[in-house]
Design an enzyme around this catalytic site. Structure first.
Site, PDB file in Angstrom:
ATOM      1  N   ASP A  85       1.267  -7.819   2.279  1.00 21.47           N
ATOM      2  CA  ASP A  85       1.346  -6.382   2.011  1.00 21.47           C
ATOM      3  C   ASP A  85       2.801  -5.938   1.847  1.00 21.47           C
ATOM      4  OD1 ASP A  85       0.929  -3.685   1.797  1.00 21.47           O
ATOM      5  OD2 ASP A  85      -0.312  -3.494   3.582  1.00 21.47           O
ATOM      6  N   HIS A 131       0.824  -1.216   0.000  1.00 17.71           N
ATOM      7  CA  HIS A 131       0.000   0.000   0.000  1.00 17.71           C
ATOM      8  C   HIS A 131       0.856   1.263   0.000  1.00 17.71           C
ATOM      9  CE1 HIS A 131       0.279  -0.290   4.543  1.00 17.71           C
ATOM     10  NE2 HIS A 131       0.280   1.023   4.427  1.00 17.71           N
ATOM     11  N   SER A 168       4.008   2.017   8.566  1.00 20.25           N
ATOM     12  CA  SER A 168       3.751   1.122   7.440  1.00 20.25           C
ATOM     13  C   SER A 168       5.055   0.908   6.686  1.00 20.25           C
ATOM     14  CB  SER A 168       2.702   1.732   6.503  1.00 20.25           C
ATOM     15  OG  SER A 168       1.435   1.726   7.099  1.00 20.25           O
TER      16      SER A 168
END
Length: 717
Positions: free
Chosen positions: A223, A87, A649
């Protein structure tokens, strides 16, 4: 229960409390001290603090850059190979995708350096050094009376510090405030602008579970994405050039496939965005009882409308997939945050801490200096409440969740410009930016969907917005008439008509804008907000900020908090904890790891959230996991007690020796409250297992060229 069993249970609970007490916090790596080192060693750390942060030799910090200003990444090979979240790299994956080469759906893998794809606007930034410059930044500030003058002096001092900083010509620097303005640190940096896309799994792996699984556990998402840093022939930062070569890092992470188990030490490094750990109880209460409910209500209604259209129309589903995800992300986060704060009784615990703070003031004879802080908080937060609620409603309804009002607001701002030469220049600049951006906006804009969203949200505005701040013209209006004014009678609803509104000189455009019903409606709403809400909010918030700065100073000076760390502010931090499951509610116990079995259990053929690539199914059916399996199963994700937030992240999850064991990408739903109150009993970060990443690269993508440049360790014989 037998006495002996009771004793064992009591000792177990005590052990858990003691182990939890040593966790939580986002620590600046250059300021890690003996106390932190003892905690980390007790939890299992096998390396020294010098191995984590050192300016004289390579250390872990040299392998952890900030990725494009909002995420984190890590170097995993001697040739500048970079790992981050799917992402985090999604914009780049999307920008290279076409109907012929759909990298979002099918994934992308470069099997040679020549196949790697450049990204002109992508940048990664390494920290070279961190220096405390508090004394220099606060020089002469205490002598000033006005808060405005103090802030001006601080800005001047920071400019001087940066100007006098010794660094190489290709390096940058910035100064950031810590502990609410009580400490300042100088960061010297190196930024690389030639960063190329190397690999990304299909979204059915990289975004598996999408919005439904967002913020929850168990998770089964791969991810991750891969990039490579390029440098000039001297290994220094350079803009994209075909002559650039792969960057030779000061440090890169070996990847361990030994696996993780409960209570293993874990450490996460990265650039967490924003936390508010030292808010008073009254502020947390206001978030839980007033602000979050307002935000949640608006987004819930917007999502409900969009979802209704998306389920009936595939074209709308494509148009609104990213928008829906963006709205749903924080909607779901705020719900989990509120639930976690209530479950942990964060307000009650903060009230109890504040009573202890009062006692400490008396014991240390500091009542005169800090005795009014808590009562000032109560006074200021009570005063700001209606303005804060109005501010959130205004932002959520008109700027974030209704597309046409956000555009109308930009036009309103344009109409407020003066008629002097400076305004003319500003007008031309803003008009060009608007016209350039409008085609992309209207391409993914659906009038029917947005009209229904507005009709629903303007109803909330008329019913729930503090009545004292409503524009007089709107007090007797209905949602239906206002919707008609904006969507049927205004030129704002059509790209060609908006271009026409913006044609001509400043005076002509101002006249046309003031005559448009939609712009006039937004003007009425915005003027009421900017005159009755915004100034008062800023005035009271300035008092809260000053009180918070003094409160944080008092907490630090009096040692009122045992584990006091600076709030996150997008600077390099380290957090440590253990691999551990948790119990979110009665009779529900989550273990710490998920497996590929769970992916197939969730599999829904053709579903945009839970589809699975055929090749992954074949690998699963054959149990063809290579050297990455754990007792015949393929690990996918695991959770730990590391204290993370947005910005983490893509952060590396490291073992006790500083080897990469996973990739951070999310938090559990109940633990999203950790931005405000960290509770190690339920706060968990979610990581992709490094073995799943390697399995996808190796067995799914057959990208042995990438596997061969990695240092893979820990293979069990």
């Amino acid at each position: 229960m037998h006495y002996k069993n009771k004793l064992v249970l009591a000792l177990l609970l005590l052990f858990l409390q003691l182990s939890f007490a040593q966790q939580g916090g986002m620590w600046v790596p250059s300021l890690l001290d003996g106390t932190r080192e003892k905690e980390m060693k007790k939890l299992g750390l096998k390396i020294s603090l010098k191995d984590i942060y050192d300016t004289n030799k390579s250390s872990l910090k040299d392998a952890v850059p900030q990725f494009n200003g909002g995420c984190t990444a890590e170097v995993i090979s001697p040739n500048g190979l970079l790992l981050t979240n799917h992402h985090c790299g999604f914009d780049e994956i999307q920008s290279h995708s076409t109907l012929e080469h759909d990298y979002i759906t099918n994934g992308f893998w470069a099997y040679s350096l020549e196949e790697e794809l450049p990204n002109p606007s992508l940048e990664v930034t390494f920290i070279v050094s961190i220096t405390d410059v508090t004394t220099a930044v606060l020089e002469g500030v205490a002598d000033l009376n006005s808060e405005v003058n103090k802030q001006q002096r601080i800005k001047e001092n920071i400019a001087r510090v940066q100007k006098e900083t010794k660094k190489e010509s290709w390096q940058g620097s910035f100064v950031r405030s810590f502990f609410d303005g009580n400490q300042y640190l100088l960061f010297v940096t190196e930024s690389f602008e030639d960063v190329r896309l190397v690999g990304a799994p299909p979204s059915s792996i990289g975004k598996f579970g999408s919005d439904t699984d967002n913020w929850v556990w168990p998770r089964h998402t791969g991810d991750f994405s891969l990039f490579r840093i390029y440098a000039d022939k001297n290994n220094r930062p350079a803009k994209y050039s075909k002559d650039n070569v792969p960057y030779k890092p000061k440090h890169f992470f070996p990847i361990s496939i030994a696996g993780v188990k409960d209570n293993d030490f874990t450490m996460v490094m990265g650039y967490p965005g924003r936390t508010q750990e030292y808010l008073p109880a009254v502020a947390v209460s206001q978030i839980v009882n007033d602000l979050n409910p307002a935000r949640i209500k608006v987004r819930e209604q917007a999502l409900k409308v969009q979802d209704g259209f998306m389920r009936k129309n595939q074209a709308i589903k494509i148009q609104y997939a990213a928008k829906y995800a963006a709205i749903a992300n924080y909607w779901k986060k705020w719900i989990g945050e509120s639930q976690g704060l209530k479950k942990s009784d964060a307000v009650g615990k903060k009230r109890a801490d504040e009573e202890k703070f009062k006692q400490l003031l008396v014991e240390k004879n500091q009542t005169a200096a800090y005795g009014n802080l808590l009562s000032d908080f109560e006074k200021h937060y009570t005063a700001i409440k209606p303005y804060a609620v109005a501010r959130d409603y205004f932002n959520e309804i008109f700027l974030r969740n209704t597309e046409l009002t956000a555009t109308a607001f930009k036009l309103y701002q344009l109409s407020q410009l003066g008629t002097d030469a400076k305004s003319e220049a500003t007008f031309e600049e803003r008009r060009k930016a608007l016209i350039d951006g409008l085609p992309a906006f209207y391409k993914d804009f659906n009038l029917e969907v947005d009209q229904q969203v507005f009709n629903t949200l303007i109803g909330i505005y008329l019913a729930d917005y503090p009545k004292a701040f409503l524009p007089e013209k709107l007090k007797n209006e209905t949602a239906a008439t206002l919707t008609e004014k904006l969507y049927q009678k205004s030129a704002v609803s059509n790209y060609a008509q908006v271009k026409n509104l913006l044609s001509g000189g400043l005076a002509e455009v101002k006249t046309k804008l003031s005559a448009d019903p939609g712009v006039q409606l937004m003007s009425d709403i915005a003027l009421a907000y900017t005159t009755m809400v915004a100034p008062k909010y800023e005035e009271i918030n300035a008092k809260i900020t000053a009180t918070q700065k003094l409160y944080t100073k008092a907490l630090y000076e009096l040692k009122a908090i045992d584990r006091m760390f600076p709030d996150a502010n997008s600077t390099l931090r380290i957090t440590y904890g253990k691999v551990k499951g948790y119990q979110p509610k009665d009779a529900t116990l989550y273990t710490s790891k998920s497996y590929l079995d769970g992916v197939l259990e969730k599999y829904i053929p053709g579903d945009y959230e839970f589809d699975v690539p055929q090749k992954l199914i074949e690998l699963y059916e054959k149990k063809d996991y290579g050297k990455y399996a754990e007792n015949g199963k393929m690990p996918v994700c695991f959770i730990g007690t590391n204290h993370t937030t947005g910005g983490n992240s893509g952060s590396p999850a490291l073992d006790a020796k500083g080897n990469l064991i996973g990739l951070n990408f999310d938090r559990v739903w109940e633990g999203t409250m950790s931005d405000i109150y960290y509770d190690p009993a339920i706060c968990r970060n979610i990581m992709v297992d490094a073995r799943y990443i390697l399995f996808i690269i190796d067995k799914f993508a057959n990208a042995q060229n990438l596997i061969n440049e990695l240092k893979i360790i820990g293979l069990k014989k």
